[in-house]
Each structure stands twice: as C-alpha cells, then as structure tokens.
Enzyme design. Structure first.
Site, mmCIF file in Angstrom:
data_model
loop_
_atom_site.group_PDB
_atom_site.id
_atom_site.type_symbol
_atom_site.label_atom_id
_atom_site.label_comp_id
_atom_site.label_asym_id
_atom_site.label_seq_id
_atom_site.Cartn_x
_atom_site.Cartn_y
_atom_site.Cartn_z
ATOM 1 N N THR A 45 0.823 -1.211 0.000
ATOM 2 C CA THR A 45 0.000 0.000 0.000
ATOM 3 C C THR A 45 0.854 1.258 0.000
ATOM 4 O OG1 THR A 45 -1.762 -1.164 1.120
ATOM 5 C CG2 THR A 45 -1.793 1.206 1.349
ATOM 6 N N TYR A 58 -8.143 0.920 -3.893
ATOM 7 C CA TYR A 58 -6.845 1.307 -4.451
ATOM 8 C C TYR A 58 -6.132 0.059 -4.922
ATOM 9 C CZ TYR A 58 -4.723 -0.570 -0.207
ATOM 10 O OH TYR A 58 -4.326 -1.416 0.786
ATOM 11 N N THR A 124 1.690 -4.336 4.424
ATOM 12 C CA THR A 124 1.602 -4.643 5.856
ATOM 13 C C THR A 124 0.990 -6.024 6.143
ATOM 14 O OG1 THR A 124 -0.524 -3.507 6.000
ATOM 15 C CG2 THR A 124 1.442 -2.214 6.538
ATOM 16 N N ASP A 125 0.262 -6.589 5.158
ATOM 17 C CA ASP A 125 -0.459 -7.849 5.433
ATOM 18 C C ASP A 125 0.469 -8.968 5.920
ATOM 19 O OD1 ASP A 125 -2.735 -6.555 4.623
ATOM 20 O OD2 ASP A 125 -3.062 -7.746 2.817
ATOM 21 N N LYS A 197 0.248 -7.657 12.850
ATOM 22 C CA LYS A 197 -0.786 -6.726 12.373
ATOM 23 C C LYS A 197 -2.088 -7.064 13.097
ATOM 24 C CE LYS A 197 -2.851 -4.765 8.208
ATOM 25 N NZ LYS A 197 -2.949 -4.735 6.741
ATOM 26 N N GLU A 318 -2.354 -28.956 28.273
ATOM 27 C CA GLU A 318 -3.536 -29.829 28.124
ATOM 28 C C GLU A 318 -3.317 -30.888 27.050
ATOM 29 O OE1 GLU A 318 -7.657 -28.092 28.646
ATOM 30 O OE2 GLU A 318 -6.508 -26.263 28.313
#
Ligand code: ASP
Length: 361
Positions: A45, A58, A124-125, A197, A318
């Site tokens: 981005t 975008y 950023t993903d 993120k 567990e």
C-alpha cells in the site's frame, strides 16, 4: 564574555559573515557522514494508488521505488539513499520465491562495505512474516528495517512518506545495529519477531503484544527501549541458509467442532510440517489432535501455536506433547511459527531438535 553576550556575538556573526559562521559551526560540530542506505522495494500500500482521490479502493504496488524516494522531503539529508525494485506485489501475494530473492539480496547488499543498512518497503499484510524470515536468515549486524503504510500514496494524509523517513532514520542510527530486523510504522519501532498486524485499517495496526516495542521514532529521532530477547541475524544458525526451495508447511486453524479434514488436506498437499493455530493454549478438538498425532507418527513435524495473538504455548499443558511427538511454538504466532518451521525442517525432522530451535528463536 558571559553566555548572553557570546550568543549575541555569534548571532551577529551569523548575519554579517554567514560563511564564517558556517565554518565555525562546522569546526565545532563535525557533520557526521551520512549513512548509505539501500531501499529494496516490494510493493504494498505504501506504493499504492487510488483511481480517484477519496476512493476507498486502491491498487497496491502502483509506484516504483524512485517515486517513493522522491515523495519524501529531506530524505537525502538523512542518508545517502539508493533504491532497487525486488518485486511489485501486494504482500497478500508474498511467497517463498520472493523471500528467497529478497533474503539473498539483503545478504549481498549488506556484505558490501559500501552499504550501511537496508530498508525494505513492503505491504503490511505479511510484513511480520517477511520480517521474521529475514531476522533468521540475514548474515549481518547492520540494520534491516521494514516499512509500509496503511493509506495508499495518493491518499489525503498518506502515512507512507513519514513512515519511510522514519525508517531511513532508524536504519541510519548506529544504535539500530545488532537489534535484529525491525519494523517501523506510525512512529513506532517494533522487533520483526515480536510484532503482528492487529487491525484491518488503523494506522497503529502493528502491536508487539508479548515483549513490547523496540523504541519510538519521532520526526527521524529514535529513542530505544530494548534489545531482542531471542537469537537473530548474525547470531542465527540460519544466517545465510537460503536454499532454492523451502519445505511446504501449512497452518490448520482450530475452532469449535472442527474435524480432521484440514489436517488430512495439508498432508495430501504434501506438507512436511503442520502448524496448529490452536484455540487457547494451542488446543484443538480430539479429532484434530488425533489426526495430528497420526501425522507426527509418519514423520510430519507438528507445531502447536495459538490463534489468541498473544501469550506463550508451553509444552504438555492440556496436550501431551512428549507422548504425541509435538513441538510447542512458545511465543510465536501461527504465521511466524510456520516461517521458523520451514527453516527448521532444513536442519532436522526430529521434534526434539525442532523444539530446541523454537526455544531459542
Ligand atoms: N494488502 C496490502 C499489502 O499488504 C496492505 C498494506 O500494504 O497495508 O500489500
């Protein structure tokens, strides 16, 4: 001469004899050589464009690195920057091939005495995954900083230019050396290993829930808080270990009522390792645990992580990891556990040896 009078004389000199005043200032404060920073661009981005101003829609990766550099006033005063395009993708499309290319290029560039630091522009993903991969494979103490933005470059109040300015400032700071790969966004400096993120659209989407921030950076001035707690970069057993192909590792998500089908699908697709994005402390339904235990018996390495986004998954809480032959992910979230498992499998398929790596990285 008292301080006030000395200040007055200096001011007068600056007006009357600017060249002399400049020379004096230089003599008092030697101008530090600018760091030489290579910017490797991958898209995202930060390089994105809307087709009309104000559009929510975008396209990522519309501008190349030269345009990004030109958009930041004062960048050339901070550092001697040069750019190189490695890929042009939204980071949702990040893949092993780009990681391999990027990892090798980072090592090559940092191996040169002509370059002091690397900044990587990235979506950023999956920034946290690429950052952690580089934290493991980079063979240098020189700073490596990933940077992105939440708003495209054409947006009103685009956050990319300030983020890039701050990233170059952090990369140029000698105190950044030896802190592992860093992520800079929204005035914050994160360790790539610790950050994740956490919001789809907010500018402060990155947080580092377990160990906190590496520091802050405001208008290019960094303030450091801490050093990394885990092995990384030049001290990593994976430094420079970048093969042509990485082993396949899939993530299986746990939820109420989930059956063994996702585990079986991963095995059918050829997974050599499976990471469980478990509920709570890395748990899952009995059906999933049994399918994973059968996979582990066949030599598939199974790592238990958690979908909760913070905390640690320890051994034998567990789930009886000793009996079932599983590995506990410690503080790594599923997407980062997947990265470490891909690299760990290059060294060993023995769950005990893999656990030892998860205990250190
Ligand atoms: N989808 C974009 C990407 O990861 C989001 C961003 O960069 O903020 O490339």
């Amino acid at each position: 001469m008292d301080v006030t009078r000395r200040g007055f004389v200096a001011t007068l000199a600056a007006f009357a004899f600017p060249a002399v005043a400049l020379a004096q200032a230089h003599a008092l404060e030697p101008v530090p050589a600018r760091a030489r920073v290579k910017i490797l661009a991958t898209g995202g981005t930060i390089a994105g464009a809307q087709s009309r101003p104000g559009d929510v829609a975008y396209k990522s990766a519309a501008y190349d690195v030269g345009v990004l550099i030109k958009a930041v006033p004062g960048l050339g005063e901070l550092a001697e920057v040069s750019g190189e395009q490695i890929a042009s993708i939204g980071s949702q499309d990040m893949n092993d091939a780009v990681w391999i290319k990027l990892g090798r290029r980072v090592n090559q560039v940092l191996g040169s005495p002509e370059i002091d630091a690397v900044v990587i522009t990235h979506g950023t993903d999956t920034m946290e995954e690429t950052g952690y991969f580089l934290n493991l494979v980079t063979r240098s103490d020189k700073p490596v900083v990933l940077v992105g933005s939440m708003r495209p470059a054409t947006a009103t109040s685009a956050d990319g230019p300030m983020n890039l300015y701050n990233a170059v400032a952090v990369a140029s700071d000698p105190a950044a050396r030896g802190r592992g790969v860093l992520v800079v966004l929204n005035d914050r400096i994160h360790f790539a290993r610790e950050t994740t993120k956490t919001n789809t659209t907010a500018l402060d989407t990155f947080s580092s829930p377990n160990r906190g921030l590496a520091g802050l950076v405001l208008f290019g001035k960094a303030r450091w808080f801490s050093r990394p707690a885990w092995k990384h970069t030049a001290g990593s057993a994976f430094a420079g270990v970048i093969p042509d192909v990485l082993p396949r590792v899939d993530i299986v998500y746990a939820y109420a009522n989930v059956g063994p089908e996702l585990v079986n699908a991963a095995l059918a697709a050829g997974a050599k390792g499976i990471v469980l994005a478990g509920v709570g402390d890395g748990n899952a339904t009995q059906a999933v645990i049994e399918a994973l235990a059968a996979a582990a018996k066949k030599g598939i390495v199974v790592v238990r992580s958690s979908r909760t986004n913070s905390g640690a998954v320890a051994r034998n809480v567990e789930v009886d990891d000793d009996k079932l032959g599983f590995v506990a992910a410690q503080e790594l979230n599923p997407q980062k556990a997947r990265v470490l498992l891909q690299l760990a499998l290059l060294k060993s398929k023995d769950p005990k040896a893999v656990q030892a790596l998860f205990d250190q990285y």
